[in-house]
Scaffold this active site. Structure first.
Site, PDB file in Angstrom:
ATOM      1  N   ASN A 402     -39.069  45.449  14.557  1.00 35.23           N
ATOM      2  CA  ASN A 402     -37.774  45.274  15.208  1.00 35.23           C
ATOM      3  C   ASN A 402     -37.715  44.023  16.068  1.00 35.23           C
ATOM      4  O   ASN A 402     -37.022  43.055  15.752  1.00 35.23           O
ATOM      5  CB  ASN A 402     -37.458  46.513  16.054  1.00 35.23           C
ATOM      6  CG  ASN A 402     -35.998  46.576  16.455  1.00 35.23           C
ATOM      7  OD1 ASN A 402     -35.333  45.567  16.624  1.00 35.23           O
ATOM      8  ND2 ASN A 402     -35.494  47.785  16.623  1.00 35.23           N
ATOM      9  N   ASP A 403     -38.452  44.019  17.167  1.00 39.86           N
ATOM     10  CA  ASP A 403     -38.340  42.940  18.140  1.00 39.86           C
ATOM     11  C   ASP A 403     -38.780  41.592  17.576  1.00 39.86           C
ATOM     12  O   ASP A 403     -38.229  40.552  17.945  1.00 39.86           O
ATOM     13  CB  ASP A 403     -39.176  43.271  19.380  1.00 39.86           C
ATOM     14  CG  ASP A 403     -38.711  44.560  20.037  1.00 39.86           C
ATOM     15  OD1 ASP A 403     -37.492  44.762  20.119  1.00 39.86           O
ATOM     16  OD2 ASP A 403     -39.560  45.366  20.452  1.00 39.86           O
ATOM     17  N   VAL A 404     -39.780  41.592  16.685  1.00 33.93           N
ATOM     18  CA  VAL A 404     -40.307  40.319  16.168  1.00 33.93           C
ATOM     19  C   VAL A 404     -39.406  39.700  15.113  1.00 33.93           C
ATOM     20  O   VAL A 404     -39.681  38.609  14.620  1.00 33.93           O
ATOM     21  CB  VAL A 404     -41.729  40.512  15.587  1.00 33.93           C
ATOM     22  CG1 VAL A 404     -42.686  40.968  16.670  1.00 33.93           C
ATOM     23  CG2 VAL A 404     -41.724  41.483  14.414  1.00 33.93           C
ATOM     24  N   THR A 405     -38.294  40.373  14.767  1.00 32.21           N
ATOM     25  CA  THR A 405     -37.310  39.822  13.831  1.00 32.21           C
ATOM     26  C   THR A 405     -35.959  39.612  14.488  1.00 32.21           C
ATOM     27  O   THR A 405     -34.974  39.306  13.813  1.00 32.21           O
ATOM     28  CB  THR A 405     -37.130  40.752  12.619  1.00 32.21           C
ATOM     29  OG1 THR A 405     -36.618  42.019  13.066  1.00 32.21           O
ATOM     30  CG2 THR A 405     -38.453  40.971  11.886  1.00 32.21           C
ATOM     31  N   ALA A 443     -39.014  46.766  22.974  1.00 31.54           N
ATOM     32  CA  ALA A 443     -38.612  45.917  24.096  1.00 31.54           C
ATOM     33  C   ALA A 443     -37.286  46.368  24.699  1.00 31.54           C
ATOM     34  O   ALA A 443     -36.862  45.860  25.730  1.00 31.54           O
ATOM     35  CB  ALA A 443     -38.505  44.461  23.646  1.00 31.54           C
TER      36      ALA A 443
END
Length: 474
Positions: A402-405, A443
């Protein structure tokens, strides 16, 4: 065994440990790295036992058998998805061992060579001994770092295991309190060296344990990869400090290697998140309040699809880039994911895996899981290498990352993750996104990628969705 022989064997073990770090720097050489590490540890343990005069070999062998049995059972039962919390738990044991050794050396200094029995030496005696000042400084620092590592690692384990939530514990005045505790630890070390009082030793251990708890509790879930590597560094420095106490050169070298490599890895992790190590240590990132809540999502249009839709799209693609994240780890979907990729390759689709440096809950978490599923190393690419490929990809298959994209890291200056390098999956022709729900990532930041026209949401357990895609492809 004389000092020359033991010194040469310790040198051999140290060289093997250096080869270990070199081997673990690449997936293709990691097996050899592990082999060198095991061999180096065997040499170190045998050499240490043979160096001890009048050793009880029955007791030493029993300890090795008990510890080896426990380690073997844990290794056989461990799921690869639980590796981050296991690493955190092991870090706590290293810290606790440092505390125990420091305590033992303080109460029986004559057995550790840190007592100064020379005539005319002034100072406060403890159990009839006067400590060497340098040795007491090393002991105190090793104990303090070990206690911080112990309690901090316990908190990290609890967060990774789900016993504690990923939301940071942030309260007013926490930085001031942490600063006071840090200065108190330094003051206690100075007083302990001067007065050599046992109650100061116990007070130092207590304050350091409390400091470790308060240091890690404010750390949010999104920063856990950095914290795991940082605690690894702490454990190394604790071992290094105790190595001086024991006058064991190998422990000093090994602790310094672990401490330095952990610090470098922490820096790499912070660079991958575009964050300073100071901000990570101060904590507060990863709170669910930092981003939009889920209540803002229902009025935004999204496209949903089925496993059959996903299978059809990927089957007709030329390039499909798979982006694994923590959702894959939780669902233990790595094996069925590799099976899906194998079927796609039979259809003539080129498959690549995109790995973000902080995906998962420990450094290299996704690499470990893909290696367990026997994914070819030449299909796995780091962020810098794969990002230019997304613009030419027909499909970006995001499985729990999720957060890394999140493209907000590039466009929204008010976002807590702004400036963090992310995988540019939005540039692919079609983005297939597997999630259990529309909830924000660890996050706590809403991902606008969900609402883009080229995104198709596949709701459900990652493993089950992949299994349904495999059935449609077969």
């Amino acid at each position: 065994m004389n000092l020359t022989q033991s010194g040469l064997l310790y040198l051999l073990a140290a060289v093997l440990f250096i080869f270990t770090l070199r081997g673990l720097s690449s997936p293709t050489s990691s097996k050899w790295g592990n082999f060198f590490g095991i061999l180096g540890m065997i040499v170190a343990i045998v050499t240490t036992i043979l160096m001890i005069p009048e050793i009880d070999y029955v007791l030493a062998t029993s300890a090795i058998i008990i510890g080896g049995t426990i380690g073997t059972v844990i290794a056989l039962r461990l799921q690869m998805t639980a590796l981050p919390q296991l690493v955190a738990a092991f870090h706590s044991l290293v810290g606790l061992a440092a505390v125990f050794v420091a305590m033992a050396a303080f109460y029986a200094p004559e057995y550790y060579g840190i007592a100064n029995q020379a005539l005319g030496v002034s100072g406060v005696t403890v159990h009839g001994q006067i400590f060497k000042t340098g040795s007491l400084i090393e002991l105190s620092i090793g104990l303090a770092i070990g206690a911080v590592t112990y309690s901090g690692s316990l908190v990290a384990f609890a967060k990774l295991q789900g016993i504690l939530g990923g939301k940071p514990l942030v309260f007013r005045g926490q930085h001031t309190l942490n600063a006071i505790l840090f200065l108190t630890i330094i003051a206690l070390i100075v007083l302990l060296v001067q007065q050599q009082s046992s109650w100061l030793l116990w007070l130092l251990a207590f304050v350091a344990v409390v400091f470790g708890f308060l240091l890690i509790m404010p750390i949010g879930g999104a920063d856990m990869p950095v914290i795991v590597s940082m605690l690894n560094s702490y454990s190394g420095w604790a071992a290094c400090g105790i190595g001086f106490t024991l006058n064991n050169y190998l422990l000093i070298i090994t602790g310094a290697l672990v401490g330095a490599s952990g610090a470098i890895l922490s820096y790499i992790m912070c660079k991958g998140m575009n964050r300073s190590i100071i901000k990570v240590v101060l904590g507060g990132f990863g709170a669910s309040a930092s981003g939009a809540t889920n209540s803002s999502t229902p009025d935004k249009p999204i496209k949903t699809g089925s496993a059959e839709d996903a299978a059809f799209i990927m089957k007709n693609a030329r390039l499909a880039i798979i982006v694994p994240g923590y959702g894959m780890a939780v669902a233990q979907a790595q094996h069925v994911l590799r099976e899906m990729a194998d079927l796609l390759k039979k259809e003539g689709v080129r498959v690549a895996y995109a790995i973000h440096p902080v995906a998962g809950r420990m450094p290299g978490h996704m690499n470990v899981l893909l290696a367990e599923a026997n994914v070819p190393y030449d299909e796995v690419f780091e962020l810098e290498d794969i990002n230019p490929e997304f613009a030419t990809a027909d499909v970006a298959f995001v499985i729990g990352a999720n957060d890394v994209t999140n493209p907000s890291a590039k466009t929204d200056r008010s976002s807590p993750i702004y400036g963090m390098p992310v995988l540019e999956v939005e540039k692919a022709k079609t983005v297939l996104f597997i999630k259990r729900s529309m909830a924000s990532g660890y996050a706590g930041v809403e991902n606008p990628l969900f609402f883009r026209d080229n995104t198709l949401m596949l709701f459900g357990d990652a493993k089950k969705v992949c299994e349904e895609i495999v059935k449609s492809l077969a």
